[in-house]
Design an enzyme around this catalytic site. Structure first.
Site, PDB file in Angstrom:
ATOM      1  N   ASP A 149     -13.313  -5.685  -1.760  1.00  0.00           N
ATOM      2  CA  ASP A 149     -14.404  -6.642  -1.856  1.00  0.00           C
ATOM      3  C   ASP A 149     -15.623  -5.999  -1.204  1.00  0.00           C
ATOM      4  O   ASP A 149     -15.535  -4.891  -0.692  1.00  0.00           O
ATOM      5  CB  ASP A 149     -14.054  -7.966  -1.164  1.00  0.00           C
ATOM      6  CG  ASP A 149     -13.696  -7.760   0.295  1.00  0.00           C
ATOM      7  OD1 ASP A 149     -14.643  -7.685   1.098  1.00  0.00           O
ATOM      8  OD2 ASP A 149     -12.507  -7.662   0.629  1.00  0.00           O
ATOM      9  N   GLU A 164       0.803  -1.211   0.000  1.00  0.00           N
ATOM     10  CA  GLU A 164       0.000   0.000   0.000  1.00  0.00           C
ATOM     11  C   GLU A 164       0.842   1.270   0.000  1.00  0.00           C
ATOM     12  O   GLU A 164       0.315   2.360  -0.253  1.00  0.00           O
ATOM     13  CB  GLU A 164      -0.946  -0.010   1.204  1.00  0.00           C
ATOM     14  CG  GLU A 164      -1.991  -1.112   1.106  1.00  0.00           C
ATOM     15  CD  GLU A 164      -2.748  -1.372   2.394  1.00  0.00           C
ATOM     16  OE1 GLU A 164      -3.806  -2.006   2.324  1.00  0.00           O
ATOM     17  OE2 GLU A 164      -2.273  -0.945   3.469  1.00  0.00           O
TER      18      GLU A 164
END
Length: 235
Positions: free
Chosen positions: A195, A11
């Site tokens: 998700d 990230e």
């Protein structure tokens, strides 16, 4: 000084690659990277997964001189309009796994603390504007629900929707928010949806994480361009 946290190496890797004049600062359980992005002195670090790791790393950043904090990473989408790749900018953060209701406290409330911690308006506005320039994604502002649980069921998602009005679920943001609130330090949480948090949208992390890294880089660099740098931010 502005500080940027990601939970995982993936990230922050592109931002770390752009860091100029990098200095590695060792702290117990964490390494902070100090350098310049677009001429602005920043601190960058991997915070680790979970609320304890996030709180520890945030405390280290504050000790190293951070005066504003951005957290960037992935989350499960709870808001029904969110799809994989969309971006959530925090309005506030709650800890959904805190339960002291037996003593009369509202679910999610840490005794003696606020039930939610509000993100900084200036950082929010800069994040929304910067994220809006990322092609092909929806950007929403909403509540980030944090807990040391991976939410992966329709029942869990409904609980976060009905009880907390959450936009997304993750494992670190509210811990960062709580530490920042105690120190009076502005913060914002930026989450890319990996998700839909109920297991209905499969994702290949090997393919998705490079996209998250690109989006994190674009949003942070866009924020730097928008934020008015203080004397402490510039070299």
């Amino acid at each position: 000084m502005l500080a940027i946290i990601g939970a995982m190496d993936e990230e922050i890797e592109l931002l770390l690659g752009d860091l100029q004049g990098r200095q590695d600062l060792s702290y117990p359980g964490a390494t902070l990277y100090r350098g310049q992005l677009d001429g602005v002195t920043v601190l960058l670090t991997r915070g680790g997964i979970g609320k304890v790791n996030a709180a520890l790393t945030t405390a280290h950043l504050l000790a190293a001189g951070a005066t504003r904090i951005i957290f960037t990473g992935v989350a499960g989408g709870v808001h029904p309009d969110l799809r994989v790749g969309d971006i959530v900018i925090s309005t506030d953060c709650v800890q959904h796994d805190v339960d002291v209701t037996a003593l009369g406290y509202e679910l999610g409330t840490v005794p003696g603390e606020s039930p939610a911690w509000a993100a900084d308006e200036t950082l929010r506005a800069a994040a929304v504007a910067a994220a809006g320039e990322v092609s092909g994604v929806r950007v929403i502002e909403g509540r980030v629900a944090s807990g040391d649980q991976f939410i992966a069921s329709p029942e869990g998602v409904r609980r976060l929707q009905t009880t907390f009005n959450a936009a997304c679920a993750e494992m670190e943001g509210a811990a960062v928010a709580q530490v920042c609130a105690k120190a009076g330090v502005p913060f914002v949480i930026i989450r890319s949806v990996s998700d839909t948090a109920d297991g209905s949208a499969g994702v290949d992390y090997r393919e998705f994480m490079p996209q998250v890294a690109r989006h994190a880089k674009a949003v942070v660099r866009g924020m730097l361009a928008r934020l008015t740098a203080t004397a402490d931010d510039r070299t």
